[in-house]
Design a protein around this motif. Sequence first.
Motif, PDB file in Angstrom:
ATOM      1  N   LYS A 195       0.830  -1.199   0.000  1.00 56.29           N
ATOM      2  CA  LYS A 195       0.000   0.000   0.000  1.00 56.29           C
ATOM      3  C   LYS A 195       0.865   1.249   0.000  1.00 56.29           C
ATOM      4  O   LYS A 195       1.729   1.420   0.865  1.00 56.29           O
ATOM      5  N   ILE A 196       0.614   2.141  -0.955  1.00 59.01           N
ATOM      6  CA  ILE A 196       1.427   3.338  -1.178  1.00 59.01           C
ATOM      7  C   ILE A 196       0.562   4.570  -0.953  1.00 59.01           C
ATOM      8  O   ILE A 196      -0.419   4.790  -1.669  1.00 59.01           O
ATOM      9  N   PHE A 197       0.922   5.377   0.049  1.00 64.63           N
ATOM     10  CA  PHE A 197       0.129   6.543   0.451  1.00 64.63           C
ATOM     11  C   PHE A 197       0.830   7.821   0.021  1.00 64.63           C
ATOM     12  O   PHE A 197       1.912   8.145   0.502  1.00 64.63           O
ATOM     13  N   ASP A 198       0.193   8.561  -0.886  1.00 64.42           N
ATOM     14  CA  ASP A 198       0.667   9.872  -1.332  1.00 64.42           C
ATOM     15  C   ASP A 198      -0.191  10.920  -0.640  1.00 64.42           C
ATOM     16  O   ASP A 198      -1.362  11.094  -0.986  1.00 64.42           O
ATOM     17  N   LEU A 199       0.376  11.642   0.331  1.00 64.85           N
ATOM     18  CA  LEU A 199      -0.454  12.535   1.141  1.00 64.85           C
ATOM     19  C   LEU A 199      -1.206  13.578   0.303  1.00 64.85           C
ATOM     20  O   LEU A 199      -2.402  13.728   0.416  1.00 64.85           O
ATOM     21  N   ASN A 200      -0.486  14.354  -0.517  1.00 63.08           N
ATOM     22  CA  ASN A 200      -1.138  15.320  -1.419  1.00 63.08           C
ATOM     23  C   ASN A 200      -2.130  16.197  -0.652  1.00 63.08           C
ATOM     24  O   ASN A 200      -3.317  16.280  -0.998  1.00 63.08           O
ATOM     25  N   LEU A 201      -1.646  16.870   0.385  1.00 64.49           N
ATOM     26  CA  LEU A 201      -2.528  17.625   1.277  1.00 64.49           C
ATOM     27  C   LEU A 201      -3.123  18.847   0.587  1.00 64.49           C
ATOM     28  O   LEU A 201      -2.418  19.656   0.001  1.00 64.49           O
ATOM     29  N   ARG A 202      -4.441  18.955   0.678  1.00 65.16           N
ATOM     30  CA  ARG A 202      -5.178  20.081   0.113  1.00 65.16           C
ATOM     31  C   ARG A 202      -6.125  20.603   1.193  1.00 65.16           C
ATOM     32  O   ARG A 202      -7.203  20.058   1.407  1.00 65.16           O
TER      33      ARG A 202
END
Length: 296
Positions: free
Chosen positions: A145-152
């Motif tokens: 499992k690969i988590f890309d935060l990409n906070l918006r």
Amino acid sequence: MAHIVCFGEVLWDVFPEHKKIGGAPLNVALRLASFNHDVNMISAVGQDELGALILNYLEEHHINKNHVQALEDYKTGEVQVVLNAKGSASYTIEHPRAWDKISLTQAAKLAVQDADAFVFGSLAARDAVSKQTLFNLLEVEETYKIFDLNLRPPFYNKELLVYLMHKADFIKFNDDELFEVAAFMGSKFNGLEQNLHFIAENTKTKHICVTKGSHGAVLLYDDDLYYNSGYQIKVADTVGAGDSFLASLISQLLNGITPQIAINFASAVGALVAQREGANPKLSTFDIETFINPKG
């Protein structure tokens, strides 16, 4: 070739003078498909012209669209994008849109179970429907499992991010995200590497990558750190550069490439994307290799 599933937003990035298909997980999927991986997309579009165009685009770029739902009651996603003088983007993300309402299907769950990797971000959890679907898919134990935060902002909170990080085998931050998350987790450290290790220890995650814009990236992989110091370019816009970086890094690591070569390759792809307009410019292997090692 690896089998990879990407989950989350598919949408249109609307610039002042044009619009392009995007969404972080879709950008990752497109770059992975360009490296000849077998890629599935789990998402939703509206039953409208913009949705039909996205579905055709996925087919043209060899991404499996069987798990992209076409919803009657919600429009296809659109994001207003504004670039500053340095090409950095800010976003106004419409809500709700079709990708907020991704429902769980048995077929999608089986696709994740059969995958070598499952890529997801935090933005897709801003709505209760897609959030619950994501949480259910994360219960599949076998898949990397690969988590890309990409906070918006304002579409995340501490509890959500901590939960998703604990579910992940690999986490990707940019440097601002790393410091923000480490601080709300209680870190007293000031250094990037110190905070990277702090998060790794507190989330039991052995693989973490932090991008540093023009200064490259650092990768923690099985207790060792790997660095790339970046490439000098003239930035056109930064939209999608981090997504292509992540896809390239995933591609290399899943193909068994050593972490140092993988982070060098990924940093080069991210730089090439940043010096071209839009999130998904076409790049050949020759373009990438020549950029890394130009022939004098």
